[in-house]
Design a protein around this motif. Structure first.
Motif, PDB file in Angstrom:
ATOM      1  N   LYS A   1     -29.357 -26.585  42.644  1.00  0.00           N
ATOM      2  CA  LYS A   1     -30.717 -26.690  42.146  1.00  0.00           C
ATOM      3  C   LYS A   1     -31.611 -27.238  43.252  1.00  0.00           C
ATOM      4  N   PRO A   2     -32.921 -26.977  43.171  1.00  0.00           N
ATOM      5  CA  PRO A   2     -33.837 -27.542  44.181  1.00  0.00           C
ATOM      6  C   PRO A   2     -33.714 -29.058  44.296  1.00  0.00           C
ATOM      7  N   GLU A   3     -33.420 -29.732  43.205  1.00  0.00           N
ATOM      8  CA  GLU A   3     -33.301 -31.197  43.238  1.00  0.00           C
ATOM      9  C   GLU A   3     -32.032 -31.679  43.936  1.00  0.00           C
ATOM     10  N   ASP A   4     -31.150 -30.756  44.300  1.00  0.00           N
ATOM     11  CA  ASP A   4     -29.988 -31.119  45.103  1.00  0.00           C
ATOM     12  C   ASP A   4     -30.320 -31.193  46.591  1.00  0.00           C
ATOM     13  N   THR A   5     -31.528 -30.804  46.955  1.00  0.00           N
ATOM     14  CA  THR A   5     -31.948 -30.858  48.347  1.00  0.00           C
ATOM     15  C   THR A   5     -31.907 -32.295  48.862  1.00  0.00           C
ATOM     16  N   ALA A   6     -31.175 -32.498  49.951  1.00  0.00           N
ATOM     17  CA  ALA A   6     -31.005 -33.841  50.509  1.00  0.00           C
ATOM     18  C   ALA A   6     -30.151 -33.746  51.762  1.00  0.00           C
ATOM     19  N   VAL A   7     -30.076 -34.849  52.473  1.00  0.00           N
ATOM     20  CA  VAL A   7     -29.070 -34.997  53.512  1.00  0.00           C
ATOM     21  C   VAL A   7     -27.814 -35.567  52.842  1.00  0.00           C
ATOM     22  N   TYR A   8     -26.698 -34.924  53.059  1.00  0.00           N
ATOM     23  CA  TYR A   8     -25.435 -35.327  52.436  1.00  0.00           C
ATOM     24  C   TYR A   8     -24.572 -36.059  53.454  1.00  0.00           C
ATOM     25  N   TYR A   9     -24.069 -37.215  53.047  1.00  0.00           N
ATOM     26  CA  TYR A   9     -23.289 -38.077  53.917  1.00  0.00           C
ATOM     27  C   TYR A   9     -21.863 -38.251  53.380  1.00  0.00           C
ATOM     28  N   CYS A  10     -20.929 -38.250  54.299  1.00  0.00           N
ATOM     29  CA  CYS A  10     -19.533 -38.535  53.993  1.00  0.00           C
ATOM     30  C   CYS A  10     -19.268 -40.024  54.232  1.00  0.00           C
ATOM     31  N   ASN A  11     -18.462 -40.626  53.368  1.00  0.00           N
ATOM     32  CA  ASN A  11     -18.151 -42.052  53.470  1.00  0.00           C
ATOM     33  C   ASN A  11     -16.649 -42.278  53.337  1.00  0.00           C
TER      34      ASN A  11
END
Length: 117
Positions: free
Chosen positions: A87-97
């Motif tokens: 979804k458009p609201e999933d737009t983000a920078v995704y980080y692994c931890n």
């Protein structure tokens, strides 16, 4: 010290899928609980999914349940995030931890995911 490198981000249309990968070096990933977090512009970083180090039990944010799946391959020192029905609201920078307690908390540099038509 563990180094984490994310990959697999990009531009995708709403309803599409992406698979993020996180490659670890400098440590044995099986000793760490692993997670994915994300940060959208102007917002705080938020939890997306986690997977335990041994049993592989998973936990998800309500906003992604049923659409995202986290998995790990300890032999290859890698963690994945399969993202479906984006979804458009999933737009983000995704980080692994990677985490195994105080003083052992590591982050990657992030990979951009943009969901737009």
């Amino acid at each position: 010290q563990v180094q984490l490198v994310e990959s697999g981000g990009g531009l995708v249309q709403p309803g599409g899928s992406l698979r993020l990968s996180c490659a670890a070096s400098g440590g044995t990933l099986s000793r760490y609980a692993m997670g994915w977090f994300r940060q959208a512009p102007g917002k705080v970083r938020e939890f997306v999914a986690t997977i335990t180090r041994r049993s592989g039990s998973t936990n998800y944010a309500d906003s992604v349940k049923g659409r995202f799946a986290i998995s790990r391959d300890n032999a290859k020192n890698m963690v994945f995030l399969q993202m479906n029905s984006l979804k458009p609201e999933d737009t983000a920078v995704y980080y692994c931890n990677a985490n195994r307690g105080a003083g052992y908390d590591y982050w990657g540099q992030g990979t951009q995911v943009t969901v737009s038509s």
